[in-house]
Motif scaffolding. Structure first.
Motif, PDB file in Angstrom:
ATOM      1  N   ALA A 128      28.788  40.556  36.726  1.00 57.14           N
ATOM      2  CA  ALA A 128      29.339  40.111  38.012  1.00 57.14           C
ATOM      3  C   ALA A 128      30.859  40.016  37.910  1.00 57.14           C
ATOM      4  O   ALA A 128      31.395  39.508  36.929  1.00 57.14           O
ATOM      5  CB  ALA A 128      28.753  38.755  38.394  1.00 57.14           C
ATOM      6  N   VAL A 129      31.544  40.504  38.924  1.00 55.69           N
ATOM      7  CA  VAL A 129      32.998  40.372  38.972  1.00 55.69           C
ATOM      8  C   VAL A 129      33.394  38.940  39.291  1.00 55.69           C
ATOM      9  O   VAL A 129      34.374  38.404  38.773  1.00 55.69           O
ATOM     10  CB  VAL A 129      33.589  41.328  40.023  1.00 55.69           C
ATOM     11  CG1 VAL A 129      35.068  41.045  40.260  1.00 55.69           C
ATOM     12  CG2 VAL A 129      33.396  42.769  39.599  1.00 55.69           C
ATOM     13  N   THR A 170      40.413  41.356  36.693  1.00 50.51           N
ATOM     14  CA  THR A 170      40.146  41.533  38.123  1.00 50.51           C
ATOM     15  C   THR A 170      40.727  40.389  38.937  1.00 50.51           C
ATOM     16  O   THR A 170      41.348  40.604  39.984  1.00 50.51           O
ATOM     17  CB  THR A 170      38.639  41.647  38.380  1.00 50.51           C
ATOM     18  OG1 THR A 170      38.110  42.749  37.642  1.00 50.51           O
ATOM     19  CG2 THR A 170      38.348  41.837  39.853  1.00 50.51           C
ATOM     20  N   LEU A 171      40.525  39.152  38.474  1.00 52.43           N
ATOM     21  CA  LEU A 171      41.053  38.016  39.227  1.00 52.43           C
ATOM     22  C   LEU A 171      42.574  38.068  39.284  1.00 52.43           C
ATOM     23  O   LEU A 171      43.180  37.782  40.324  1.00 52.43           O
ATOM     24  CB  LEU A 171      40.600  36.696  38.602  1.00 52.43           C
ATOM     25  CG  LEU A 171      41.059  35.438  39.352  1.00 52.43           C
ATOM     26  CD1 LEU A 171      40.557  35.440  40.790  1.00 52.43           C
ATOM     27  CD2 LEU A 171      40.603  34.173  38.624  1.00 52.43           C
ATOM     28  N   ARG A 172      43.209  38.460  38.186  1.00 51.06           N
ATOM     29  CA  ARG A 172      44.669  38.555  38.184  1.00 51.06           C
ATOM     30  C   ARG A 172      45.147  39.591  39.215  1.00 51.06           C
ATOM     31  O   ARG A 172      46.081  39.335  39.978  1.00 51.06           O
ATOM     32  CB  ARG A 172      45.168  38.909  36.787  1.00 51.06           C
ATOM     33  CG  ARG A 172      46.697  38.966  36.688  1.00 51.06           C
ATOM     34  CD  ARG A 172      47.167  39.294  35.285  1.00 51.06           C
ATOM     35  NE  ARG A 172      46.988  38.171  34.396  1.00 51.06           N
ATOM     36  CZ  ARG A 172      46.131  38.142  33.382  1.00 51.06           C
ATOM     37  NH1 ARG A 172      45.360  39.186  33.128  1.00 51.06           N
ATOM     38  NH2 ARG A 172      46.027  37.079  32.617  1.00 51.06           N
ATOM     39  N   VAL A 191      39.678  34.996  47.193  1.00 52.28           N
ATOM     40  CA  VAL A 191      40.706  35.944  46.764  1.00 52.28           C
ATOM     41  C   VAL A 191      40.063  37.272  46.376  1.00 52.28           C
ATOM     42  O   VAL A 191      40.537  38.348  46.759  1.00 52.28           O
ATOM     43  CB  VAL A 191      41.509  35.377  45.563  1.00 52.28           C
ATOM     44  CG1 VAL A 191      42.466  36.423  45.007  1.00 52.28           C
ATOM     45  CG2 VAL A 191      42.303  34.153  45.996  1.00 52.28           C
ATOM     46  N   CYS A 192      38.963  37.197  45.622  1.00 52.10           N
ATOM     47  CA  CYS A 192      38.263  38.421  45.212  1.00 52.10           C
ATOM     48  C   CYS A 192      37.579  39.094  46.398  1.00 52.10           C
ATOM     49  O   CYS A 192      37.587  40.319  46.523  1.00 52.10           O
ATOM     50  CB  CYS A 192      37.239  38.092  44.128  1.00 52.10           C
ATOM     51  SG  CYS A 192      37.957  37.837  42.503  1.00 52.10           S
ATOM     52  N   GLU A 193      36.990  38.301  47.266  1.00 54.34           N
ATOM     53  CA  GLU A 193      36.288  38.853  48.421  1.00 54.34           C
ATOM     54  C   GLU A 193      37.259  39.588  49.338  1.00 54.34           C
ATOM     55  O   GLU A 193      36.926  40.636  49.905  1.00 54.34           O
ATOM     56  CB  GLU A 193      35.583  37.721  49.164  1.00 54.34           C
ATOM     57  CG  GLU A 193      34.442  38.164  50.043  1.00 54.34           C
ATOM     58  CD  GLU A 193      33.560  37.001  50.441  1.00 54.34           C
ATOM     59  OE1 GLU A 193      32.335  37.194  50.540  1.00 54.34           O
ATOM     60  OE2 GLU A 193      34.091  35.887  50.651  1.00 54.34           O
ATOM     61  N   HIS A 197      35.597  42.687  46.605  1.00 57.22           N
ATOM     62  CA  HIS A 197      34.625  42.484  45.528  1.00 57.22           C
ATOM     63  C   HIS A 197      33.480  41.581  45.995  1.00 57.22           C
ATOM     64  O   HIS A 197      33.704  40.618  46.739  1.00 57.22           O
ATOM     65  CB  HIS A 197      35.296  41.855  44.307  1.00 57.22           C
ATOM     66  CG  HIS A 197      36.342  42.724  43.685  1.00 57.22           C
ATOM     67  ND1 HIS A 197      36.033  43.879  43.000  1.00 57.22           N
ATOM     68  CD2 HIS A 197      37.695  42.610  43.643  1.00 57.22           C
ATOM     69  CE1 HIS A 197      37.148  44.434  42.560  1.00 57.22           C
ATOM     70  NE2 HIS A 197      38.164  43.696  42.934  1.00 57.22           N
ATOM     71  N   PRO A 198      32.252  41.856  45.557  1.00 57.43           N
ATOM     72  CA  PRO A 198      31.120  41.005  45.924  1.00 57.43           C
ATOM     73  C   PRO A 198      31.148  39.680  45.167  1.00 57.43           C
ATOM     74  O   PRO A 198      31.714  39.591  44.073  1.00 57.43           O
ATOM     75  CB  PRO A 198      29.905  41.842  45.514  1.00 57.43           C
ATOM     76  CG  PRO A 198      30.413  42.682  44.376  1.00 57.43           C
ATOM     77  CD  PRO A 198      31.844  43.002  44.706  1.00 57.43           C
TER      78      PRO A 198
END
Length: 245
Positions: A128-129, A170-172, A191-193, A197-198
């Protein structure tokens, strides 16, 4: 894909003032059961598999946090935060490393059980991301507007908790993109969404409550007392009436 058993770095956000709680010190430094909330949080994350922590704090309080975390169960690095929560997380990400798993956690959730931390970490380790703990909404909810209110179907709602787990790289990159676009978001999953990103959901826990208002101190004191008595990092039975006597 990450390793399912790979340890994670804890990024603990503790730079807020906690004005709704009141008192002479910021919320993260309030002592419950003989330990500041931030110390409880770091130790809870360590129990769930984190091997070090980066704690984001206000610049003028670095010395206070250094004392509060002197006996934490894992190594701690202190980083100065920003004016907004997402800025503070971005500052913390600069200290966590380039690769691996990061668990972003609010210092105001001191009693997250180890199994919740482990569930988030393993979800990211399995590919999972972004993975976040959630709880079903148990109260009736109404949407209030200028012309009245309407009931909201709570079966479609979930309350979001922390820690929220991510692939560090990825978060960065998602935080950098949010900054470039001028986006303001309420948590790191958002932030990811926003970057497409799922978000993977895992079960949260009632005990991972957020200490926000004075009443929450009563509940937190009861949980801390039960934790100390049982020597447990997981869910414990709490008698709130006993704590009030």
């Amino acid at each position: 894909m990450q390793n399912i058993d790979e340890p994670a770095v804890a990024l603990v956000v503790a730079a807020g003032s906690g004005t709704r709680l009141g008192g002479p010190v910021p919320k993260a430094l309030v002592e419950i059961g003989g330990r500041p909330l931030v110390r409880w949080s770091v130790d809870a994350l360590a129990a769930g598999g984190c091997d070090r922590a980066v704690v984001v704090v206000a610049a003028e309080l670095i010395d206070d946090f250094r004392v509060a975390l002197a006996e934490a169960s894992i190594p701690v690095e202190l980083v100065v935060g920003g004016s907004r929560r997402q800025d503070s997380v971005a500052h913390g990400l600069a200290a966590v490393g380039e690769q691996g798993i990061v668990l972003v956690h609010d210092a105001a959730r001191p009693f997250v059980p180890a199994q919740v931390v482990q569930a988030v970490r393993r979800a990211v380790g399995s590919g999972a991301v972004c993975a976040i703990p959630v709880l079903p909404v148990v109260d009736s909810i109404r949407r209030v507007g200028t012309e009245g209110s309407v009931v909201v179907d709570r079966s479609e709602l979930a309350a979001v908790q922390t820690p929220q787990g991510f692939d560090i790289a990825t978060l960065r990159s998602c935080h950098l993109r949010a900054a470039e676009l001028g986006l303001e978001v309420t948590d790191d999953a958002a932030v990811c969404e926003a970057a497409g990103h799922p978000v993977t959901l895992v079960p949260g826990a009632r005990e991972a409550m957020k200490v926000t208002e004075p009443f929450d101190i009563v509940v937190a004191t009861a949980i801390a007392a039960a934790r100390v008595a049982s020597g447990s990092e997981g869910p414990v039975a709490v008698d709130l009436n006993k704590e009030k006597q």
